[in-house]
Design a protein around this motif. Structure first.
Motif, PDB file in Angstrom:
ATOM      1  N   LYS A 172      -4.749  14.161  -0.131  1.00 31.95           N
ATOM      2  CA  LYS A 172      -4.160  13.701  -1.447  1.00 31.95           C
ATOM      3  C   LYS A 172      -4.887  14.660  -2.585  1.00 31.95           C
ATOM      4  O   LYS A 172      -5.922  14.115  -2.970  1.00 31.95           O
ATOM      5  CB  LYS A 172      -3.955  12.428  -1.661  1.00 31.95           C
ATOM      6  CG  LYS A 172      -3.093  11.892  -2.849  1.00 31.95           C
ATOM      7  CD  LYS A 172      -2.948  10.401  -2.868  1.00 31.95           C
ATOM      8  CE  LYS A 172      -1.885   9.932  -4.134  1.00 31.95           C
ATOM      9  NZ  LYS A 172      -1.818   8.539  -4.051  1.00 31.95           N
ATOM     10  N   VAL A 173      -4.074  15.592  -3.174  1.00 31.28           N
ATOM     11  CA  VAL A 173      -4.917  16.338  -4.175  1.00 31.28           C
ATOM     12  C   VAL A 173      -4.075  15.813  -5.753  1.00 31.28           C
ATOM     13  O   VAL A 173      -3.152  15.951  -5.869  1.00 31.28           O
ATOM     14  CB  VAL A 173      -4.531  17.616  -4.129  1.00 31.28           C
ATOM     15  CG1 VAL A 173      -5.330  18.730  -5.251  1.00 31.28           C
ATOM     16  CG2 VAL A 173      -5.293  18.235  -2.782  1.00 31.28           C
ATOM     17  N   THR A 215      -9.468  15.669  -7.966  1.00 38.10           N
ATOM     18  CA  THR A 215      -9.459  14.485  -7.227  1.00 38.10           C
ATOM     19  C   THR A 215      -8.948  14.803  -5.863  1.00 38.10           C
ATOM     20  O   THR A 215      -8.042  15.169  -5.873  1.00 38.10           O
ATOM     21  CB  THR A 215      -8.911  13.289  -7.765  1.00 38.10           C
ATOM     22  OG1 THR A 215      -9.710  12.854  -9.129  1.00 38.10           O
ATOM     23  CG2 THR A 215      -9.449  12.035  -6.813  1.00 38.10           C
ATOM     24  N   ILE A 216      -9.603  14.623  -4.822  1.00 38.73           N
ATOM     25  CA  ILE A 216      -9.440  14.521  -3.479  1.00 38.73           C
ATOM     26  C   ILE A 216      -9.337  13.234  -2.724  1.00 38.73           C
ATOM     27  O   ILE A 216     -10.526  12.794  -2.753  1.00 38.73           O
ATOM     28  CB  ILE A 216     -10.246  15.608  -2.721  1.00 38.73           C
ATOM     29  CG1 ILE A 216     -10.217  16.805  -3.455  1.00 38.73           C
ATOM     30  CG2 ILE A 216      -9.586  15.939  -1.336  1.00 38.73           C
ATOM     31  CD1 ILE A 216      -9.062  17.877  -3.625  1.00 38.73           C
ATOM     32  N   GLY A 249      -8.503  10.492  -3.644  1.00 39.69           N
ATOM     33  CA  GLY A 249      -8.847   9.269  -4.370  1.00 39.69           C
ATOM     34  C   GLY A 249     -10.434   9.496  -4.922  1.00 39.69           C
ATOM     35  O   GLY A 249     -10.774   8.400  -5.811  1.00 39.69           O
ATOM     36  N   LYS A 250     -11.188  10.482  -4.575  1.00 36.02           N
ATOM     37  CA  LYS A 250     -12.471  10.549  -5.010  1.00 36.02           C
ATOM     38  C   LYS A 250     -12.546  11.911  -5.815  1.00 36.02           C
ATOM     39  O   LYS A 250     -12.587  13.007  -5.526  1.00 36.02           O
ATOM     40  CB  LYS A 250     -13.463  10.945  -3.837  1.00 36.02           C
ATOM     41  CG  LYS A 250     -14.760  10.779  -3.939  1.00 36.02           C
ATOM     42  CD  LYS A 250     -15.960  11.179  -2.817  1.00 36.02           C
ATOM     43  CE  LYS A 250     -17.175  11.057  -3.040  1.00 36.02           C
ATOM     44  NZ  LYS A 250     -18.111  11.320  -1.962  1.00 36.02           N
ATOM     45  N   PRO A 251     -13.133  11.570  -7.233  1.00 31.57           N
ATOM     46  CA  PRO A 251     -13.339  12.856  -8.020  1.00 31.57           C
ATOM     47  C   PRO A 251     -14.293  13.678  -7.417  1.00 31.57           C
ATOM     48  O   PRO A 251     -15.379  13.451  -6.917  1.00 31.57           O
ATOM     49  CB  PRO A 251     -13.988  11.977  -9.257  1.00 31.57           C
ATOM     50  CG  PRO A 251     -13.506  10.706  -9.141  1.00 31.57           C
ATOM     51  CD  PRO A 251     -13.334  10.326  -7.577  1.00 31.57           C
ATOM     52  N   VAL A 252     -13.966  14.952  -7.366  1.00 30.28           N
ATOM     53  CA  VAL A 252     -14.856  15.988  -7.284  1.00 30.28           C
ATOM     54  C   VAL A 252     -15.999  16.115  -8.244  1.00 30.28           C
ATOM     55  O   VAL A 252     -15.827  16.150  -9.249  1.00 30.28           O
ATOM     56  CB  VAL A 252     -13.997  17.496  -7.093  1.00 30.28           C
ATOM     57  CG1 VAL A 252     -15.109  18.550  -6.743  1.00 30.28           C
ATOM     58  CG2 VAL A 252     -12.879  17.234  -6.093  1.00 30.28           C
ATOM     59  N   GLU A 253     -17.131  16.232  -7.393  1.00 30.28           N
ATOM     60  CA  GLU A 253     -18.464  16.112  -8.408  1.00 30.28           C
ATOM     61  C   GLU A 253     -18.433  17.505  -9.428  1.00 30.28           C
ATOM     62  O   GLU A 253     -18.354  18.427  -8.864  1.00 30.28           O
ATOM     63  CB  GLU A 253     -19.668  16.174  -7.386  1.00 30.28           C
ATOM     64  CG  GLU A 253     -20.895  16.217  -8.292  1.00 30.28           C
ATOM     65  CD  GLU A 253     -22.139  16.064  -7.189  1.00 30.28           C
ATOM     66  OE1 GLU A 253     -23.209  16.801  -7.630  1.00 30.28           O
ATOM     67  OE2 GLU A 253     -21.960  15.747  -5.864  1.00 30.28           O
ATOM     68  N   THR A 254     -18.417  17.143 -10.511  1.00 25.98           N
ATOM     69  CA  THR A 254     -18.405  18.286 -11.716  1.00 25.98           C
ATOM     70  C   THR A 254     -19.273  17.977 -12.624  1.00 25.98           C
ATOM     71  O   THR A 254     -19.817  16.893 -13.255  1.00 25.98           O
ATOM     72  CB  THR A 254     -16.942  18.279 -12.318  1.00 25.98           C
ATOM     73  OG1 THR A 254     -15.886  18.381 -11.239  1.00 25.98           O
ATOM     74  CG2 THR A 254     -16.936  19.418 -13.191  1.00 25.98           C
ATOM     75  N   LEU A 298      -0.571  17.123 -11.965  1.00 22.91           N
ATOM     76  CA  LEU A 298       0.183  16.923 -10.760  1.00 22.91           C
ATOM     77  C   LEU A 298      -0.617  16.184  -9.662  1.00 22.91           C
ATOM     78  O   LEU A 298      -1.842  16.239  -9.685  1.00 22.91           O
ATOM     79  CB  LEU A 298       0.674  18.122 -10.191  1.00 22.91           C
ATOM     80  CG  LEU A 298      -0.142  18.887  -9.172  1.00 22.91           C
ATOM     81  CD1 LEU A 298       0.726  20.082  -8.540  1.00 22.91           C
ATOM     82  CD2 LEU A 298      -1.295  19.715  -9.987  1.00 22.91           C
ATOM     83  N   ILE A 299       0.043  15.638  -8.794  1.00 27.15           N
ATOM     84  CA  ILE A 299      -0.489  14.847  -7.427  1.00 27.15           C
ATOM     85  C   ILE A 299       0.193  15.232  -6.405  1.00 27.15           C
ATOM     86  O   ILE A 299       1.362  14.997  -6.371  1.00 27.15           O
ATOM     87  CB  ILE A 299      -0.619  13.207  -7.923  1.00 27.15           C
ATOM     88  CG1 ILE A 299      -1.099  12.886  -9.012  1.00 27.15           C
ATOM     89  CG2 ILE A 299      -1.078  12.664  -6.563  1.00 27.15           C
ATOM     90  CD1 ILE A 299      -1.060  11.370  -9.251  1.00 27.15           C
ATOM     91  N   CYS A 300      -0.403  15.724  -5.313  1.00 27.86           N
ATOM     92  CA  CYS A 300       0.297  16.372  -4.127  1.00 27.86           C
ATOM     93  C   CYS A 300      -0.421  15.834  -2.932  1.00 27.86           C
ATOM     94  O   CYS A 300      -1.475  15.576  -2.852  1.00 27.86           O
ATOM     95  CB  CYS A 300       0.281  17.984  -4.122  1.00 27.86           C
ATOM     96  SG  CYS A 300       1.403  18.742  -5.355  1.00 27.86           S
ATOM     97  N   THR A 301       0.491  15.536  -1.624  1.00 29.13           N
ATOM     98  CA  THR A 301      -0.103  15.094  -0.539  1.00 29.13           C
ATOM     99  C   THR A 301       0.060  16.580   0.296  1.00 29.13           C
ATOM    100  O   THR A 301       1.573  16.948   0.181  1.00 29.13           O
ATOM    101  CB  THR A 301       0.629  14.101   0.055  1.00 29.13           C
ATOM    102  OG1 THR A 301       0.402  12.900  -0.780  1.00 29.13           O
ATOM    103  CG2 THR A 301       0.141  13.902   1.240  1.00 29.13           C
ATOM    104  N   VAL A 302      -0.866  17.047   0.831  1.00 30.49           N
ATOM    105  CA  VAL A 302      -0.752  18.431   1.633  1.00 30.49           C
ATOM    106  C   VAL A 302      -0.091  18.146   2.988  1.00 30.49           C
ATOM    107  O   VAL A 302      -0.580  17.563   3.775  1.00 30.49           O
ATOM    108  CB  VAL A 302      -1.914  18.999   1.712  1.00 30.49           C
ATOM    109  CG1 VAL A 302      -1.667  20.510   2.296  1.00 30.49           C
ATOM    110  CG2 VAL A 302      -2.744  19.207   0.220  1.00 30.49           C
TER     111      VAL A 302
END
Length: 262
Positions: A133-134, A142-143, A145-150, A208-212
């Motif tokens: 879930k992107v 966020t991947i 539900g977890k924010p990508v470390e930035t 946007l929010i997408c499920t791959v």
């Protein structure tokens, strides 16, 4: 007509001449007779074409970066090498996988056939793998539900246009890479097309929010506000994968760029 198909046709023609000359044509020529020009050229080019075809189809293929969508990782004019076997062995021309080896991982820089026009090769970074879930909201990723470390680093100066972009270092699955954002660019995604599985994406004012979906990948350019990618034209199906980019072998404008990259 793509180059792989042209190379394959040349291989068939030169190979047929080479085989015909060895097993048939030589029997009808005098021992001291000179080979016809078409036999001489066809037979001599066959091993060269065969080596190029095998290298390009199964081992490594060169590409040139045409746009700024992957800045600051890849620059316009970079000549790169793409590993053709790391994601599996594929039949040339038809690009059908016959042997599984590895799957694309988040953070990989991948070359693929553009879903809206498979005759074009695109290069972007793998952001989401099947089932992920992107979410790209307010220019933050966020991947699941977890924010990508930035973390923020010094602004990036575009030398050819003399303006600055905000620069960040993202770390996903242990892979660090730089990304760019432009302050004046909107958060929302405009002019997204009606791509397959679009119902798996929710567009809003923040992004946007997408499920791959299974067998597909979500791709984004590192130059986030100057990249047409999966946010606009959708997911990349597995059968469109060409290979993993891993090395800059030449840049006429800056020889210091030669080397591997992430």
């Amino acid at each position: 007509m793509n180059f792989a198909l042209i190379l394959f046709c040349l291989l068939l023609v030169s190979g047929a001449i080479w085989v015909a000359d060895i097993f048939v044509l030589r029997k009808f020529r005098a021992a001291d007779a000179k080979d016809p020009w078409w036999v001489e050229y066809g037979a001599s080019f066959f091993p060269v074409i065969l080596i190029v075809f095998v290298l390009r189809s199964f081992i490594v293929e060169p590409f040139k970066i045409p746009s700024a969508s992957m800045l600051p990782t890849l620059h316009v004019g970079d000549f790169i090498l793409v590993n053709k076997f790391t994601y599996g062995i594929r039949l040339p021309v038809v690009n059908k996988k016959i042997i599984d080896i590895n799957e694309p991982q988040r953070g990989d820089v991948m070359v693929f056939r553009y879903p809206e026009d498979p005759s074009l090769d695109y290069i972007k970074r793998v952001v989401g793998v099947p089932g992920d879930k992107v979410a790209y909201q307010n220019k933050r990723l966020t991947i699941n539900g977890k924010p990508v470390e930035t973390r923020r680093v010094d602004d990036y100066l575009h030398p050819e246009r003399l303006y600055y972009s905000k620069q960040f270092v993202e770390k996903s699955d242990g892979v660090e890479h730089h990304t760019l954002n432009d302050t004046d660019a909107p958060d929302f995604i405009s002019k997204a097309t009606q791509f397959p599985y679009r119902n798996d994406c929710l567009y809003n004012n923040a992004g946007l929010i997408c499920t791959v979906p299974a067998g597909h990948y979500f791709m984004m350019g590192d130059n986030r506000d100057n990249s047409r990618d999966s946010r606009f034209w959708g997911f990349v199906p597995e059968e469109n994968i060409v290979g993993k980019a891993f090395f800059i072998w030449l840049n006429f404008g800056d020889l210091k760029r030669i080397g591997s990259f992430r």
